[in-house]
Design a protein around this motif. Structure first.
Motif, PDB file in Angstrom:
ATOM      1  N   SER A  75      21.721 -65.852  13.840  1.00 36.76           N
ATOM      2  CA  SER A  75      20.631 -65.358  14.265  1.00 36.76           C
ATOM      3  C   SER A  75      21.361 -64.555  14.263  1.00 36.76           C
ATOM      4  CB  SER A  75      19.890 -66.096  15.163  1.00 36.76           C
ATOM      5  OG  SER A  75      18.775 -64.841  15.444  1.00 36.76           O
ATOM      6  N   GLU A  76      20.533 -63.283  13.306  1.00 33.77           N
ATOM      7  CA  GLU A  76      20.659 -61.221  13.880  1.00 33.77           C
ATOM      8  C   GLU A  76      20.074 -61.070  15.141  1.00 33.77           C
ATOM      9  OE1 GLU A  76      20.457 -59.419  10.421  1.00 33.77           O
ATOM     10  OE2 GLU A  76      21.220 -61.253   8.876  1.00 33.77           O
ATOM     11  N   GLY A  77      18.647 -61.786  14.935  1.00 29.07           N
ATOM     12  CA  GLY A  77      18.241 -61.276  16.350  1.00 29.07           C
ATOM     13  C   GLY A  77      18.626 -61.419  17.152  1.00 29.07           C
ATOM     14  N   LEU A  78      19.815 -62.884  17.298  1.00 24.10           N
ATOM     15  CA  LEU A  78      19.713 -63.047  18.564  1.00 24.10           C
ATOM     16  C   LEU A  78      20.637 -62.132  19.016  1.00 24.10           C
ATOM     17  CD1 LEU A  78      19.509 -64.559  21.170  1.00 24.10           C
ATOM     18  CD2 LEU A  78      20.697 -67.057  20.227  1.00 24.10           C
ATOM     19  N   SER A  79      21.512 -62.593  17.792  1.00 21.65           N
ATOM     20  CA  SER A  79      23.069 -61.144  18.018  1.00 21.65           C
ATOM     21  C   SER A  79      22.502 -59.853  17.970  1.00 21.65           C
ATOM     22  CB  SER A  79      23.520 -61.033  16.479  1.00 21.65           C
ATOM     23  OG  SER A  79      24.291 -62.938  16.224  1.00 21.65           O
ATOM     24  N   GLU A  80      21.436 -59.773  17.714  1.00 17.67           N
ATOM     25  CA  GLU A  80      21.229 -57.655  18.441  1.00 17.67           C
ATOM     26  C   GLU A  80      21.229 -57.724  20.148  1.00 17.67           C
ATOM     27  OE1 GLU A  80      21.435 -54.547  17.590  1.00 17.67           O
ATOM     28  OE2 GLU A  80      22.104 -55.548  15.919  1.00 17.67           O
ATOM     29  N   VAL A  81      20.218 -59.018  20.382  1.00 21.18           N
ATOM     30  CA  VAL A  81      19.894 -58.741  22.484  1.00 21.18           C
ATOM     31  C   VAL A  81      21.295 -58.848  22.599  1.00 21.18           C
ATOM     32  CG1 VAL A  81      18.745 -60.971  23.372  1.00 21.18           C
ATOM     33  CG2 VAL A  81      17.573 -59.730  21.197  1.00 21.18           C
ATOM     34  N   LEU A  82      21.489 -60.145  22.571  1.00 21.57           N
ATOM     35  CA  LEU A  82      23.339 -60.439  22.889  1.00 21.57           C
ATOM     36  C   LEU A  82      24.103 -59.171  23.188  1.00 21.57           C
ATOM     37  CD1 LEU A  82      23.804 -64.032  21.733  1.00 21.57           C
ATOM     38  CD2 LEU A  82      22.614 -62.689  24.073  1.00 21.57           C
ATOM     39  N   LYS A  83      24.191 -58.477  22.581  1.00 20.65           N
ATOM     40  CA  LYS A  83      24.902 -57.097  22.449  1.00 20.65           C
ATOM     41  C   LYS A  83      24.545 -56.130  23.714  1.00 20.65           C
ATOM     42  CE  LYS A  83      24.984 -56.006  17.584  1.00 20.65           C
ATOM     43  NZ  LYS A  83      24.643 -55.052  16.166  1.00 20.65           N
ATOM     44  N   ASN A  84      23.102 -56.768  24.212  1.00 20.81           N
ATOM     45  CA  ASN A  84      23.037 -56.455  25.857  1.00 20.81           C
ATOM     46  C   ASN A  84      23.979 -56.758  26.856  1.00 20.81           C
ATOM     47  OD1 ASN A  84      21.922 -55.110  28.334  1.00 20.81           O
ATOM     48  ND2 ASN A  84      19.680 -54.526  27.388  1.00 20.81           N
ATOM     49  N   PRO A  85      25.008 -56.094  27.306  1.00 21.32           N
ATOM     50  CA  PRO A  85      25.653 -56.643  28.784  1.00 21.32           C
ATOM     51  C   PRO A  85      24.640 -57.086  30.198  1.00 21.32           C
ATOM     52  CG  PRO A  85      26.071 -54.028  28.403  1.00 21.32           C
ATOM     53  CD  PRO A  85      25.052 -54.009  27.430  1.00 21.32           C
ATOM     54  N   HIS A  86      23.070 -56.302  30.226  1.00 21.16           N
ATOM     55  CA  HIS A  86      22.630 -57.134  30.346  1.00 21.16           C
ATOM     56  C   HIS A  86      22.107 -58.266  30.197  1.00 21.16           C
ATOM     57  CE1 HIS A  86      19.874 -57.039  34.503  1.00 21.16           C
ATOM     58  NE2 HIS A  86      18.882 -56.726  33.667  1.00 21.16           N
ATOM     59  N   VAL A  87      22.005 -58.807  29.759  1.00 17.36           N
ATOM     60  CA  VAL A  87      21.536 -60.183  29.049  1.00 17.36           C
ATOM     61  C   VAL A  87      22.627 -60.823  29.235  1.00 17.36           C
ATOM     62  CG1 VAL A  87      20.626 -61.288  27.136  1.00 17.36           C
ATOM     63  CG2 VAL A  87      20.392 -59.083  27.777  1.00 17.36           C
ATOM     64  N   ARG A  88      23.949 -60.426  28.969  1.00 20.44           N
ATOM     65  CA  ARG A  88      25.171 -61.702  28.984  1.00 20.44           C
ATOM     66  C   ARG A  88      24.937 -61.472  30.491  1.00 20.44           C
ATOM     67  NH1 ARG A  88      26.387 -57.727  24.950  1.00 20.44           N
ATOM     68  NH2 ARG A  88      28.495 -56.834  26.385  1.00 20.44           N
ATOM     69  N   ASN A  89      24.708 -60.372  31.339  1.00 19.66           N
ATOM     70  CA  ASN A  89      25.370 -60.790  33.211  1.00 19.66           C
ATOM     71  C   ASN A  89      24.097 -62.008  33.167  1.00 19.66           C
ATOM     72  OD1 ASN A  89      27.423 -59.628  32.596  1.00 19.66           O
ATOM     73  ND2 ASN A  89      26.606 -57.129  33.557  1.00 19.66           N
ATOM     74  N   MET A  90      22.759 -61.958  32.491  1.00 17.36           N
ATOM     75  CA  MET A  90      22.250 -62.697  32.951  1.00 17.36           C
ATOM     76  C   MET A  90      22.139 -64.126  33.138  1.00 17.36           C
ATOM     77  SD  MET A  90      18.712 -60.582  32.412  1.00 17.36           S
ATOM     78  CE  MET A  90      17.402 -61.155  33.275  1.00 17.36           C
ATOM     79  N   ILE A  91      22.858 -64.383  31.768  1.00 17.60           N
ATOM     80  CA  ILE A  91      23.029 -65.568  31.356  1.00 17.60           C
ATOM     81  C   ILE A  91      23.998 -66.691  32.033  1.00 17.60           C
ATOM     82  CG2 ILE A  91      23.784 -66.537  29.345  1.00 17.60           C
ATOM     83  CD1 ILE A  91      22.746 -65.033  27.797  1.00 17.60           C
ATOM     84  N   LEU A  92      25.407 -65.149  32.478  1.00 14.94           N
ATOM     85  CA  LEU A  92      26.423 -65.657  33.185  1.00 14.94           C
ATOM     86  C   LEU A  92      26.168 -66.416  34.502  1.00 14.94           C
ATOM     87  CD1 LEU A  92      29.261 -63.710  31.831  1.00 14.94           C
ATOM     88  CD2 LEU A  92      29.018 -66.065  31.961  1.00 14.94           C
ATOM     89  N   ALA A  93      25.218 -65.547  35.156  1.00 17.09           N
ATOM     90  CA  ALA A  93      24.124 -65.668  36.873  1.00 17.09           C
ATOM     91  C   ALA A  93      24.081 -66.882  36.269  1.00 17.09           C
ATOM     92  CB  ALA A  93      23.665 -64.974  37.308  1.00 17.09           C
ATOM     93  N   ILE A  94      22.808 -67.408  35.004  1.00 21.27           N
ATOM     94  CA  ILE A  94      22.540 -68.413  35.181  1.00 21.27           C
ATOM     95  C   ILE A  94      23.098 -69.558  35.121  1.00 21.27           C
ATOM     96  CG2 ILE A  94      21.057 -69.903  34.157  1.00 21.27           C
ATOM     97  CD1 ILE A  94      19.286 -67.036  33.774  1.00 21.27           C
ATOM     98  N   ASP A  95      24.368 -69.549  34.608  1.00 19.38           N
ATOM     99  CA  ASP A  95      25.148 -70.706  34.583  1.00 19.38           C
ATOM    100  C   ASP A  95      26.065 -71.078  36.009  1.00 19.38           C
ATOM    101  OD1 ASP A  95      26.569 -72.397  32.358  1.00 19.38           O
ATOM    102  OD2 ASP A  95      28.081 -71.441  32.805  1.00 19.38           O
ATOM    103  N   ARG A  96      25.873 -70.426  36.240  1.00 21.16           N
ATOM    104  CA  ARG A  96      27.085 -69.929  37.835  1.00 21.16           C
ATOM    105  C   ARG A  96      26.430 -70.454  38.961  1.00 21.16           C
ATOM    106  NH1 ARG A  96      31.002 -64.792  36.461  1.00 21.16           N
ATOM    107  NH2 ARG A  96      31.594 -65.982  34.725  1.00 21.16           N
ATOM    108  N   SER A  97      25.488 -70.487  38.554  1.00 21.24           N
ATOM    109  CA  SER A  97      24.571 -70.454  39.800  1.00 21.24           C
ATOM    110  C   SER A  97      23.814 -71.655  40.410  1.00 21.24           C
ATOM    111  CB  SER A  97      22.649 -70.532  39.257  1.00 21.24           C
ATOM    112  OG  SER A  97      21.700 -70.784  40.488  1.00 21.24           O
TER     113      SER A  97
END
Length: 130
Positions: A75-97
């Motif tokens: 997905s190009e749209g998803l790739s675009e959103v995932l370029k944002n480091p804030h989103v990636r950090n939020m995903i990591l925080a959820i995964d580690r929570s």
């Protein structure tokens, strides 16, 4: 899935010992009287094969098919959103929570995370699907 004890109603529960689906407290009590037996895997290799066949060890009504999950990578749209480091950090925080449900709830208050979730849903459950 119907109850394996009374062969009736839709199941709401699974026995924690043998994983047989049942629908009510009465069915659970009946099931326990016949001495259910724990599910035993022959060996670790067999358990790994189950995971490899469908990608999941346990399937539920809300399990997303592996084929749809693989579409996320294209997905190009998803790739675009995932370029944002804030989103990636939020995903990591959820995964580690220790409480991922709460972490997800908090993340959904952030518009950029909602954009990420929407992009994922467009792929795994397009609007024209039930």
């Amino acid at each position: 899935m119907s109850c394996k004890v009374c062969n009736g109603k839709k199941t709401l529960y699974k026995c924690p010992t043998c994983l047989i689906p049942y629908c009510s407290l009465d069915c659970w009590k009946t099931h326990k009287r016949v001495k259910c037996k724990p599910v035993v895997h022959k060996n670790k290799f067999d358990e790994e094969n189950v995971k490899k066949e469908n990608g999941y060890q346990y399937l539920t009504d809300s399990t997303v098919p592996m084929e749809k999950l693989k579409l996320l990578g294209n997905s190009e749209g998803l790739s675009e959103v995932l370029k944002n480091p804030h989103v990636r950090n939020m995903i990591l925080a959820i995964d580690r929570s220790e409480n991922p449900a709460k972490a997800m709830e908090d993340a959904m208050l952030e518009p950029i995370f909602v954009e990420f979730a929407d992009e994922c849903l467009k792929i795994v459950q397009p609007p024209n699907e039930p």
